[in-house]
Design an enzyme around this catalytic site. Sequence first.
Site, PDB file in Angstrom:
ATOM      1  N   PRO A  22       0.835  -1.205   0.000  1.00 44.75           N
ATOM      2  CA  PRO A  22       0.000   0.000   0.000  1.00 44.75           C
ATOM      3  C   PRO A  22       0.867   1.250   0.000  1.00 44.75           C
ATOM      4  O   PRO A  22       1.978   1.258   0.532  1.00 44.75           O
ATOM      5  CB  PRO A  22      -0.781  -0.121   1.302  1.00 44.75           C
ATOM      6  CG  PRO A  22       0.140  -0.873   2.211  1.00 44.75           C
ATOM      7  CD  PRO A  22       0.898  -1.829   1.318  1.00 44.75           C
ATOM      8  N   CYS A  23       0.353   2.291  -0.611  1.00 49.09           N
ATOM      9  CA  CYS A  23       1.030   3.588  -0.619  1.00 49.09           C
ATOM     10  C   CYS A  23      -0.052   4.674  -0.580  1.00 49.09           C
ATOM     11  O   CYS A  23      -0.583   5.060  -1.623  1.00 49.09           O
ATOM     12  CB  CYS A  23       1.904   3.732  -1.853  1.00 49.09           C
ATOM     13  SG  CYS A  23       2.763   5.318  -1.910  1.00 49.09           S
ATOM     14  N   ILE A  24      -0.423   5.081   0.590  1.00 49.54           N
ATOM     15  CA  ILE A  24      -1.443   6.088   0.874  1.00 49.54           C
ATOM     16  C   ILE A  24      -2.796   5.680   0.287  1.00 49.54           C
ATOM     17  O   ILE A  24      -3.605   5.110   0.979  1.00 49.54           O
ATOM     18  CB  ILE A  24      -1.001   7.495   0.446  1.00 49.54           C
ATOM     19  CG1 ILE A  24       0.335   7.849   1.104  1.00 49.54           C
ATOM     20  CG2 ILE A  24      -2.061   8.522   0.812  1.00 49.54           C
ATOM     21  CD1 ILE A  24       0.945   9.141   0.659  1.00 49.54           C
TER      22      ILE A  24
END
Length: 79
Positions: A22-24
Amino acid sequence: MADAAKIVAALGGPDNIIEIEPCITRLRTEVRDASRIDQAALRAAGAHGVMAAGNIVQVVVGPEADTIASDIDDLLDSA
């Protein structure tokens, strides 16, 4: 978990996913074969957008990216 399963299927199945994190608001994914990705199915699973460059795919899912990534990790671990 249902959205996670749909996203895994749209990314070509568990055996096509090398890595997912995940990235934001996104799921950053590396796949083995980008031709197996079904962008329409990703959107149907709730993705707001899909960006692909080679075997790297970013799936925009919103603020629940961490939860979905965790659910996908659970699915991949049990596959």
